[in-house]
Design a protein around this motif. Sequence first.
Motif, mmCIF file in Angstrom:
data_model
loop_
_atom_site.group_PDB
_atom_site.id
_atom_site.type_symbol
_atom_site.label_atom_id
_atom_site.label_comp_id
_atom_site.label_asym_id
_atom_site.label_seq_id
_atom_site.Cartn_x
_atom_site.Cartn_y
_atom_site.Cartn_z
ATOM 1 N N ASN A 9 16.404 27.567 18.306
ATOM 2 C CA ASN A 9 15.672 27.429 17.050
ATOM 3 C C ASN A 9 14.472 28.369 16.978
ATOM 4 N N SER A 10 13.819 28.606 18.102
ATOM 5 C CA SER A 10 12.705 29.567 18.130
ATOM 6 C C SER A 10 13.207 30.977 17.850
ATOM 7 N N SER A 11 14.324 31.316 18.482
ATOM 8 C CA SER A 11 14.905 32.653 18.265
ATOM 9 C C SER A 11 15.332 32.845 16.815
ATOM 10 N N VAL A 22 7.210 30.429 23.054
ATOM 11 C CA VAL A 22 8.061 29.237 23.110
ATOM 12 C C VAL A 22 9.421 29.595 23.708
ATOM 13 N N ILE A 23 9.975 30.722 23.282
ATOM 14 C CA ILE A 23 11.270 31.168 23.810
ATOM 15 C C ILE A 23 11.172 31.401 25.314
ATOM 16 N N GLU A 24 10.129 32.096 25.735
ATOM 17 C CA GLU A 24 9.954 32.382 27.164
ATOM 18 C C GLU A 24 9.800 31.089 27.967
ATOM 19 N N LEU A 69 5.033 35.542 15.404
ATOM 20 C CA LEU A 69 6.070 36.079 16.291
ATOM 21 C C LEU A 69 5.667 35.957 17.760
ATOM 22 N N ASP A 70 4.400 36.209 18.054
ATOM 23 C CA ASP A 70 3.924 36.055 19.432
ATOM 24 C C ASP A 70 4.074 34.618 19.908
ATOM 25 N N GLU A 93 12.411 29.573 30.882
ATOM 26 C CA GLU A 93 12.054 29.185 32.243
ATOM 27 C C GLU A 93 12.711 27.851 32.606
ATOM 28 N N VAL A 94 12.673 26.903 31.667
ATOM 29 C CA VAL A 94 13.302 25.602 31.901
ATOM 30 C C VAL A 94 14.809 25.784 32.065
ATOM 31 N N LEU A 95 15.393 26.646 31.235
ATOM 32 C CA LEU A 95 16.834 26.891 31.327
ATOM 33 C C LEU A 95 17.209 27.496 32.684
ATOM 34 N N ARG A 96 16.393 28.417 33.174
ATOM 35 C CA ARG A 96 16.677 29.055 34.457
ATOM 36 C C ARG A 96 16.586 28.060 35.606
#
Length: 182
Positions: A136-138, A110-112, A104-105, A116-119
């Motif tokens: 997919n990570s979520s 990966v989500i975080e 999960l960590d 950042e790339v999305l922002r």
Amino acid sequence: VARCNNVLGRIQGNMLEARVSAMKYVASGKQASADEFNKRLNSIHELVTEAAGVVSNAQDEQQIEKIGKTIDAYAQAFGQIVPLVTERNQLLADVFRVEGATALDELTKVIESSDEVLRAGTDLQQTKIAGEVSFNSSEAAKHLLDARLGIMSYFTDFNEKHLPGVKANLEEMVEHLERLKS
């Protein structure tokens, strides 16, 4: 006859308590429950010996002998359960809790990272890929959490109704992890 019935009743009472202790041990893995089981079994063996001395006919003698053998088989079966419960508890502690939390960590990282790339959102192709990675990570994390919840529910009541959901969630998680690889 009354003395024999009294001893048989005490055997029955101890057997019920032994069964309760065995079930508590399977559910909790606590040594106190195993100790109580063994204490009750010792009492039953003593009572079987006592009962053998007070029976008045051959049929009762055979029944007492059968009880003794049944108790021995039950004790042997419990002896086979003890290492399985120990292994289960070790897997829960070392693998389920630790590895599940680690997974999960890692998914959270990966989500975080993809967020950042999305922002930043400067490159359309990178934004699309980051969105897919984030999704997919979520989803993998969600299915991992659902599987863990199902496993804990199973260990709460040992009802196999939880297991198909666990399997389905693990399969969904693997699908999303495979999508992350590609």
